[in-house]
Design an enzyme around this catalytic site. Structure first.
Site, PDB file in Angstrom:
ATOM      1  N   SER A 225      36.553  37.814  43.042  1.00 28.85           N
ATOM      2  CA  SER A 225      35.615  39.048  43.286  1.00 28.85           C
ATOM      3  C   SER A 225      34.513  38.458  44.076  1.00 28.85           C
ATOM      4  O   SER A 225      34.060  37.483  43.553  1.00 28.85           O
ATOM      5  CB  SER A 225      35.232  39.664  42.380  1.00 28.85           C
ATOM      6  OG  SER A 225      34.361  41.091  42.674  1.00 28.85           O
TER       7      SER A 225
ATOM      8  N   GLU B 166      44.465  39.927  40.363  1.00 31.25           N
ATOM      9  CA  GLU B 166      42.903  39.710  40.936  1.00 31.25           C
ATOM     10  C   GLU B 166      42.515  38.099  40.802  1.00 31.25           C
ATOM     11  O   GLU B 166      42.517  37.726  39.786  1.00 31.25           O
ATOM     12  CB  GLU B 166      41.964  40.511  40.425  1.00 31.25           C
ATOM     13  CG  GLU B 166      40.636  40.275  41.093  1.00 31.25           C
ATOM     14  CD  GLU B 166      39.500  41.006  40.379  1.00 31.25           C
ATOM     15  OE1 GLU B 166      38.338  40.544  40.280  1.00 31.25           O
ATOM     16  OE2 GLU B 166      39.612  42.219  39.963  1.00 31.25           O
TER      17      GLU B 166
END
Length: 335
Positions: free
Chosen positions: A252, A249
């Site tokens: 976000s 990741e």
């Protein structure tokens, strides 16, 4: 503690060359990001008053590092988890106009983090936030900003290849979009992390949308605080990361809550008492601009572009001695 050791790992760059590459990536990326999204760099706090309601609750289980100050009486001060809420207040305070935004270097301490190759107690990211019109609170706006961030990351790949051709990690040419419910439908027998790994391995880079609410199986794909992202208009940018054989990741982000989404999400999480806090009251009273924003991991981006095995190779933090010893044995050079 969990540690993955890639087979026949080669850091390629020396520690000193790695430090130079880190500086180059950070300096170049933030300039490109600011240019592409029309963002100005501003200074931001390391800590906030707990009573302000400005700290990020993340998944709701992490405890902030807190302390008191001599001149602040009994007020509890918390080290930020992120600046998700503070940035929106700053846009109004500093008079940012429509489609203007800000970015800042955000540093945090997440003392409850489970340490592994990707997770550290020290968090460093670019937090950014941008004013949008109420009519732009939609999926099209979200996807357009995701595409822009992906474009900047791809451009950084080419820049790093020019300076460090022997070390650069080659990235996919396209980002794909999928919702958390679609992932559950595709992989009903996998847990959320396994679903992310499976789809990212197949497609290379994905943006997983609609994170925070419960899915058809009654479970959440992942936790999200109820008071900054609109759970219908948010998501995570994930890259397949070959050295660790898992999804990585990088960001976000999301369209932020309006007054309706804030109330609904606070009600779902049974924390309507937050509506009395200054930040939340300002949203409910329509005193803050409508915005989109997110965080982009600085160390994570350096890891991705330089093909490092451990986040400790691109940031200075604290690690258990057992992890330090294992890394040294396998040529993983922690800073």
């Amino acid at each position: 503690m969990h540690l993955t050791i890639p087979k026949d790992y080669d850091p390629v760059l020396s520690v000193r060359d790695t430090q130079e590459a880190i500086k180059y990536i950070r300096d170049t990326f933030q300039k490109e990001l600011g240019k592409e999204l029309n963002l100005s760099r501003i200074s931001a706090p390391l800590f906030v008053e707990k009573s302000s309601g400005l700290n990020d609750d993340l998944n709701g289980s992490e405890k902030a590092v807190s302390f008191t100050m001599k001149e602040m009486g009994d007020e509890t001060i918390e080290v930020v988890h992120s600046l998700a809420k503070w940035k929106r207040m700053a846009l109004k305070k500093y008079g940012f106009a429509m489609h203007e935004g800000l970015y800042t270097n955000m540093n945090a301490i997440r003392k409850d983090e489970e340490l592994d190759n990707l997770h550290s107690a020290y968090v460093d990211q670019w937090d950014w936030e941008k004013v949008i019109d109420e009519s732009e609170r939609n999926v099209e706006t979200l996807k357009a900003h995701v595409e822009t961030i992906f474009k900047v990351i791809k451009h950084m790949e080419h820049e790093v290849w020019y300076k460090y051709p022997q070390a650069v990690n080659h990235l996919p040419d396209k980002i794909h979009f999928v919702t958390s419910q679609q992932l559950l439908d595709i992989y009903p027998n996998l847990d959320p992390r396994e679903r992310e790994n499976a789809i990212t391995k197949e497609l290379g880079c994905v943006f997983v949308m609609k994170i925070g609410g419960r899915l058809s199986d009654g479970q959440k794909h992942d936790g999200r605080a109820p008071d900054y992202d609109d759970w219908q208009l948010n998501g995570d940018i994930l890259f397949w990361y070959e050295p660790l054989q898992q999804a990585l990741e990088i960001s976000s982000m999301g369209v932020r809550v309006d007054e309706k989404a804030l109330h609904e999400q606070l009600e779902i999480e049974d924390c309507l008492e937050r509506e009395e806090l200054p930040f939340h009251a300002a949203i409910l009273n329509k005193e803050l601009p409508y915005t989109i924003g997110g965080g982009i991991g600085q160390s994570r981006l350096c890891m991705l572009l330089l093909k490092k095995a451990h986040i400790g190779e691109v940031q200075a933090s604290l690690w258990p001695q057992e992890m330090i010893d294992l890394c040294e044995e396998n040529d993983i050079r922690l800073l």
